[in-house]
Design a protein around this motif. Structure first.
Motif, PDB file in Angstrom:
ATOM      1  N   PRO A 143      -5.314  10.537  -0.884  1.00  0.00           N
ATOM      2  CA  PRO A 143      -3.900  10.898  -1.018  1.00  0.00           C
ATOM      3  C   PRO A 143      -2.948   9.939  -0.323  1.00  0.00           C
ATOM      4  CG  PRO A 143      -4.977  12.339   0.572  1.00  0.00           C
ATOM      5  CD  PRO A 143      -6.061  11.507  -0.056  1.00  0.00           C
ATOM      6  N   GLY A 144      -3.441   9.154   0.655  1.00  0.00           N
ATOM      7  CA  GLY A 144      -2.536   8.299   1.413  1.00  0.00           C
ATOM      8  C   GLY A 144      -1.623   9.097   2.312  1.00  0.00           C
ATOM      9  N   SER A 145      -2.089  10.309   2.667  1.00  0.00           N
ATOM     10  CA  SER A 145      -1.267  11.218   3.464  1.00  0.00           C
ATOM     11  C   SER A 145      -2.124  12.413   3.854  1.00  0.00           C
ATOM     12  CB  SER A 145      -0.048  11.684   2.655  1.00  0.00           C
ATOM     13  OG  SER A 145      -0.490  12.370   1.484  1.00  0.00           O
ATOM     14  N   ASP A 146      -1.488  13.413   4.455  1.00  0.00           N
ATOM     15  CA  ASP A 146      -2.165  14.665   4.783  1.00  0.00           C
ATOM     16  C   ASP A 146      -2.095  15.623   3.599  1.00  0.00           C
ATOM     17  OD1 ASP A 146       0.364  16.485   5.182  1.00  0.00           O
ATOM     18  OD2 ASP A 146       0.754  14.653   6.332  1.00  0.00           O
ATOM     19  N   GLN A 147      -2.780  16.737   3.694  1.00  0.00           N
ATOM     20  CA  GLN A 147      -2.845  17.680   2.573  1.00  0.00           C
ATOM     21  C   GLN A 147      -1.486  18.297   2.242  1.00  0.00           C
ATOM     22  OE1 GLN A 147      -5.532  18.652   0.425  1.00  0.00           O
ATOM     23  NE2 GLN A 147      -6.139  16.650   1.245  1.00  0.00           N
ATOM     24  N   SER A 148      -0.679  18.578   3.254  1.00  0.00           N
ATOM     25  CA  SER A 148       0.647  19.161   2.987  1.00  0.00           C
ATOM     26  C   SER A 148       1.520  18.171   2.205  1.00  0.00           C
ATOM     27  CB  SER A 148       1.344  19.524   4.310  1.00  0.00           C
ATOM     28  OG  SER A 148       0.622  20.517   4.994  1.00  0.00           O
ATOM     29  N   THR A 149       1.450  16.898   2.577  1.00  0.00           N
ATOM     30  CA  THR A 149       2.216  15.885   1.858  1.00  0.00           C
ATOM     31  C   THR A 149       1.667  15.697   0.453  1.00  0.00           C
ATOM     32  OG1 THR A 149       2.600  14.780   3.971  1.00  0.00           O
ATOM     33  CG2 THR A 149       3.104  13.534   1.975  1.00  0.00           C
ATOM     34  N   ALA A 150       0.344  15.763   0.309  1.00  0.00           N
ATOM     35  CA  ALA A 150      -0.254  15.653  -1.026  1.00  0.00           C
ATOM     36  C   ALA A 150       0.248  16.776  -1.927  1.00  0.00           C
ATOM     37  CB  ALA A 150      -1.776  15.698  -0.923  1.00  0.00           C
ATOM     38  N   PHE A 151       0.368  17.979  -1.376  1.00  0.00           N
ATOM     39  CA  PHE A 151       0.887  19.102  -2.166  1.00  0.00           C
ATOM     40  C   PHE A 151       2.346  18.866  -2.545  1.00  0.00           C
ATOM     41  CE2 PHE A 151       3.105  23.182  -2.490  1.00  0.00           C
ATOM     42  CZ  PHE A 151       2.378  23.782  -3.509  1.00  0.00           C
ATOM     43  N   ALA A 152       3.137  18.331  -1.612  1.00  0.00           N
ATOM     44  CA  ALA A 152       4.546  18.052  -1.895  1.00  0.00           C
ATOM     45  C   ALA A 152       4.685  17.008  -3.000  1.00  0.00           C
ATOM     46  CB  ALA A 152       5.255  17.578  -0.628  1.00  0.00           C
ATOM     47  N   SER A 178       6.185   3.539   0.646  1.00  0.00           N
ATOM     48  CA  SER A 178       5.827   4.761  -0.093  1.00  0.00           C
ATOM     49  C   SER A 178       6.158   4.651  -1.579  1.00  0.00           C
ATOM     50  CB  SER A 178       6.529   5.977   0.521  1.00  0.00           C
ATOM     51  OG  SER A 178       7.928   5.769   0.568  1.00  0.00           O
ATOM     52  N   ALA A 179       7.322   4.085  -1.924  1.00  0.00           N
ATOM     53  CA  ALA A 179       7.688   3.868  -3.327  1.00  0.00           C
ATOM     54  C   ALA A 179       7.142   2.501  -3.743  1.00  0.00           C
ATOM     55  CB  ALA A 179       9.205   3.934  -3.510  1.00  0.00           C
ATOM     56  N   THR A 180       5.813   2.442  -3.861  1.00  0.00           N
ATOM     57  CA  THR A 180       5.106   1.164  -3.953  1.00  0.00           C
ATOM     58  C   THR A 180       5.533   0.337  -5.158  1.00  0.00           C
ATOM     59  OG1 THR A 180       3.259   2.408  -3.000  1.00  0.00           O
ATOM     60  CG2 THR A 180       2.818   0.157  -3.705  1.00  0.00           C
ATOM     61  N   SER A 181       5.661   0.961  -6.309  1.00  0.00           N
ATOM     62  CA  SER A 181       6.022   0.220  -7.520  1.00  0.00           C
ATOM     63  C   SER A 181       7.404  -0.418  -7.397  1.00  0.00           C
ATOM     64  CB  SER A 181       5.994   1.159  -8.733  1.00  0.00           C
ATOM     65  OG  SER A 181       4.718   1.726  -8.897  1.00  0.00           O
ATOM     66  N   VAL A 182       8.325   0.303  -6.775  1.00  0.00           N
ATOM     67  CA  VAL A 182       9.680  -0.236  -6.586  1.00  0.00           C
ATOM     68  C   VAL A 182       9.644  -1.469  -5.691  1.00  0.00           C
ATOM     69  CG1 VAL A 182      12.001   0.262  -5.718  1.00  0.00           C
ATOM     70  CG2 VAL A 182      10.700   2.046  -6.903  1.00  0.00           C
ATOM     71  N   LEU A 183       8.873  -1.367  -4.609  1.00  0.00           N
ATOM     72  CA  LEU A 183       8.809  -2.476  -3.665  1.00  0.00           C
ATOM     73  C   LEU A 183       8.070  -3.675  -4.263  1.00  0.00           C
ATOM     74  CD1 LEU A 183       9.721  -3.299  -0.905  1.00  0.00           C
ATOM     75  CD2 LEU A 183       7.679  -2.255   0.082  1.00  0.00           C
ATOM     76  N   MET A 224      -2.205   5.394  -5.096  1.00  0.00           N
ATOM     77  CA  MET A 224      -3.129   6.529  -4.944  1.00  0.00           C
ATOM     78  C   MET A 224      -3.012   7.405  -6.203  1.00  0.00           C
ATOM     79  SD  MET A 224      -4.496   5.806  -2.060  1.00  0.00           S
ATOM     80  CE  MET A 224      -4.232   4.056  -2.351  1.00  0.00           C
ATOM     81  N   LEU A 225      -3.871   7.136  -7.160  1.00  0.00           N
ATOM     82  CA  LEU A 225      -3.703   7.669  -8.510  1.00  0.00           C
ATOM     83  C   LEU A 225      -3.662   9.195  -8.581  1.00  0.00           C
ATOM     84  CD1 LEU A 225      -3.259   6.817 -11.400  1.00  0.00           C
ATOM     85  CD2 LEU A 225      -5.746   6.679 -11.716  1.00  0.00           C
ATOM     86  N   PRO A 226      -4.424   9.941  -7.781  1.00  0.00           N
ATOM     87  CA  PRO A 226      -4.316  11.404  -7.871  1.00  0.00           C
ATOM     88  C   PRO A 226      -2.925  11.950  -7.545  1.00  0.00           C
ATOM     89  CG  PRO A 226      -6.374  10.806  -6.804  1.00  0.00           C
ATOM     90  CD  PRO A 226      -5.566   9.540  -6.928  1.00  0.00           C
ATOM     91  N   ASN A 227      -2.072  11.138  -6.910  1.00  0.00           N
ATOM     92  CA  ASN A 227      -0.705  11.578  -6.611  1.00  0.00           C
ATOM     93  C   ASN A 227       0.222  11.500  -7.817  1.00  0.00           C
ATOM     94  OD1 ASN A 227      -1.405  11.923  -3.929  1.00  0.00           O
ATOM     95  ND2 ASN A 227      -0.577   9.957  -3.260  1.00  0.00           N
ATOM     96  N   ALA A 270       0.820  -1.211   0.000  1.00  0.00           N
ATOM     97  CA  ALA A 270       0.000   0.000   0.000  1.00  0.00           C
ATOM     98  C   ALA A 270       0.856   1.264   0.000  1.00  0.00           C
ATOM     99  CB  ALA A 270      -0.917   0.014   1.222  1.00  0.00           C
ATOM    100  N   GLU A 271       0.386   2.259  -0.753  1.00  0.00           N
ATOM    101  CA  GLU A 271       1.077   3.553  -0.829  1.00  0.00           C
ATOM    102  C   GLU A 271       0.650   4.460   0.321  1.00  0.00           C
ATOM    103  OE1 GLU A 271       1.259   7.586  -3.601  1.00  0.00           O
ATOM    104  OE2 GLU A 271       0.403   5.757  -4.448  1.00  0.00           O
ATOM    105  N   HIS A 272       1.611   4.829   1.161  1.00  0.00           N
ATOM    106  CA  HIS A 272       1.410   5.834   2.222  1.00  0.00           C
ATOM    107  C   HIS A 272       2.625   6.740   2.238  1.00  0.00           C
ATOM    108  CE1 HIS A 272      -2.205   4.112   4.084  1.00  0.00           C
ATOM    109  NE2 HIS A 272      -1.666   2.924   3.853  1.00  0.00           N
TER     110      HIS A 272
END
Length: 335
Positions: free
Chosen positions: A117-126, A61-66, A85-88, A50-52
């Motif tokens: 987002p699998g995260s908070d809004q600040s992380t989503a923006f990053a 977090s680097a889901t495809s790599v793992l 999390m496709l919107p990312n 899972a992507e978080h």
């Protein structure tokens, strides 16, 4: 090894690649490889990651790599995302990444997609550098991604590798939105009942009632998530379960931490309210904690209640030997 079943349905594994307190990310990945090889031998059907983001206790977090790392360390079990999390991401990038994975490990890759987002809004923006891309655009993003995998993609842009590859796409959700979208598109659906149990039945009903057959799927296929912590004694299982509850409480407080060891005395660490929540969770459908007999009966009831086609098991356990043992005890219930 052929897939084994429980109550005539296959079981899968959800892995968040937990990073233990006092350990490091590299060890987390070694633990995941060991677990993947273990459950492959036990007859589990698939292994999802899972992507978080911005969570010190989760290493996926680097889901495809793992996914590539796990697929390369195993030979038969299906490996995929639960989910991306496709919107990312730009859909083209995901098409290329999973096209690459499918080329490396043909017939073994799943692409599960989520809209959170699998995260908070600040992380989503990053991640995105803009918040213009949101869950509201999820249907269009899925359409774009599907186009890249088609035999004759519309537009000038192609995904190489990716174009023409048959990679199963799943929609994931914790509400009715993705359930209805999966039904409309005729795709398999996975509901996150392991952390959103109150909406499970409503979402599954929406999916089944509105399902439209497609080239991908003729009949609805629903997978549901469940937390299982199995041990040889009830006391040890409940003790092990305190680690996953600590993770939940830290997220509720907005103070995520590395994955914590079990607690010996709840009253020394938790408030009365938190202890009450923990006890309530032990009695819920979404968290099954106990001996093999307890787990077997509760899992059987959960399957009968949800009419799931497949169950994906999340076992957040601090000690690796107990984590392996938990899945082993579950496997002993399988045919």
């Amino acid at each position: 090894m052929p897939t084994k079943k429980f109550e005539n349905i296959p079981l899968a594994v959800l892995d968040l690649a937990p990073i233990n307190e006092g350990s490091e990310t590299g060890q987390s990945f070694k633990n995941s490889v060991e677990l993947a090889r273990h459950v492959e031998k036990l007859g589990f059907n698939r292994y999802w990651l899972a992507e978080h983001h911005n969570m010190p206790g989760i290493g996926s977090s680097a889901t495809s790599v793992l996914i590539g790392h796990i697929a390369g360390a195993t030979s038969t079990i299906r490996v995929g995302s639960g989910g991306i999390m496709l919107p990312n991401h730009a859909p083209l990038v995901i098409a290329e990444q999973f096209g690459t994975l499918e080329a490396m490990y043909p017939g073994r890759i799943d692409l599960g997609l989520g809209r959170a987002p699998g995260s908070d809004q600040s992380t989503a923006f990053a991640l995105r550098r803009t918040l213009h891309s949101s869950g509201d655009e999820f249907p269009q993003l899925v359409d774009e991604l599907e186009n890249y995998f088609s035999d004759n993609p519309a537009g000038r842009v192609r995904a190489y590798p990716g174009t023409g590859l048959d990679i199963p796409i799943w929609l994931l959700g914790s509400s009715g939105f993705s359930a209805q979208l999966a039904a409309y598109k005729g795709l398999p659906f996975s509901f996150a009942s392991h952390f959103a149990p109150d909406f499970t039945m409503q979402a599954l009903q929406l999916y089944h009632q509105n399902f439209k057959p497609s080239a991908a799927l003729k009949e609805p296929y629903a997978m549901v998530g469940v937390n299982i912590i199995a041990a040889d004694t009830q006391e040890r299982a409940e003790w092990l379960a305190t680690s996953s509850q600590q993770q939940m409480f830290s997220l509720m407080r907005g103070e995520p931490t590395t994955f914590q060891p079990p607690i010996d005395d709840l009253k020394e660490v938790w408030t009365d309210r938190e202890i009450a929540i923990f006890r309530e969770k032990l009695d819920s459908d979404s968290m099954i904690v106990g001996t093999p007999d307890v787990v077997q009966q509760k899992l059987k009831n959960f399957i009968q209640k949800t009419r799931a086609n497949e169950v994906i098991v999340n076992s957040q356990i601090f000690h690796q030997e107990d984590r392996l043992r938990s899945y082993e005890l579950v496997a002993e219930m399988m045919e």
